[in-house]
Motif scaffolding. Structure first.
Motif, PDB file in Angstrom:
ATOM      1  N   ASP A   1      -9.148  -3.081  -0.759  1.00 54.02           N
ATOM      2  CA  ASP A   1      -9.055  -2.256  -1.727  1.00 54.02           C
ATOM      3  C   ASP A   1      -7.724  -2.404  -2.488  1.00 54.02           C
ATOM      4  OD1 ASP A   1      -7.793  -1.131   0.689  1.00 54.02           O
ATOM      5  OD2 ASP A   1      -6.955   0.692  -0.488  1.00 54.02           O
TER       6      ASP A   1
ATOM      7  N   ARG B   1       0.729  -1.346   0.098  1.00 54.37           N
ATOM      8  CA  ARG B   1       0.023  -0.133   0.256  1.00 54.37           C
ATOM      9  C   ARG B   1       1.032   1.210   0.038  1.00 54.37           C
ATOM     10  NH1 ARG B   1      -4.144  -0.456   3.933  1.00 54.37           N
ATOM     11  NH2 ARG B   1      -5.673  -0.732   1.987  1.00 54.37           N
TER      12      ARG B   1
ATOM     13  N   ARG C   1      -0.715  -2.865  -5.958  1.00 56.88           N
ATOM     14  CA  ARG C   1      -1.881  -3.383  -5.796  1.00 56.88           C
ATOM     15  C   ARG C   1      -1.413  -5.087  -5.778  1.00 56.88           C
ATOM     16  NH1 ARG C   1      -6.144  -0.827  -8.160  1.00 56.88           N
ATOM     17  NH2 ARG C   1      -7.613  -1.912  -6.769  1.00 56.88           N
TER      18      ARG C   1
END
Length: 95
Positions: free
Chosen positions: A89, A64, A69
């Motif tokens: 996320d 992060r 990702r």
């Protein structure tokens, strides 16, 4: 007991050190900003001590921070993210 999670780009894995001993790792394949995680292993001497969770948390926090990702093909990571939706996320697909 001190735990440290660090990226080892030469081996394509994040490693967790417990009191300076390698206790586990999670391997990845880099695809640009996306890391495809394929396998996680915790040494049997360190199981049931929260090492796997600390490894996941440290790995995902670093991904992060770098703006990356993840594709959690590893079932351990996928299950961890399911139990900790604050990391959802970070999940993407290679599609």
């Amino acid at each position: 007991m001190s735990m440290l999670v660090e990226d080892n780009p030469a081996k394509h894995r994040f490693e967790i050190l417990v009191d300076n001993a390698l206790a586990g790792f999670t391997t990845y394949l880099p695809r640009g900003e996306v890391l495809v995680f394929s396998h996680t292993e915790v040494d049997s001497a360190f199981q049931n001590m929260g090492v796997g969770s600390a490894l996941m948390r440290g790995t995902l926090d670093q991904v992060r921070a770098q703006g990356g990702r993840v594709v959690p093909q590893c079932t351990f990571m996928a299950a961890f993210i399911e139990r900790h939706p604050e990391y959802a996320d970070l999940v993407t697909s290679l599609g």
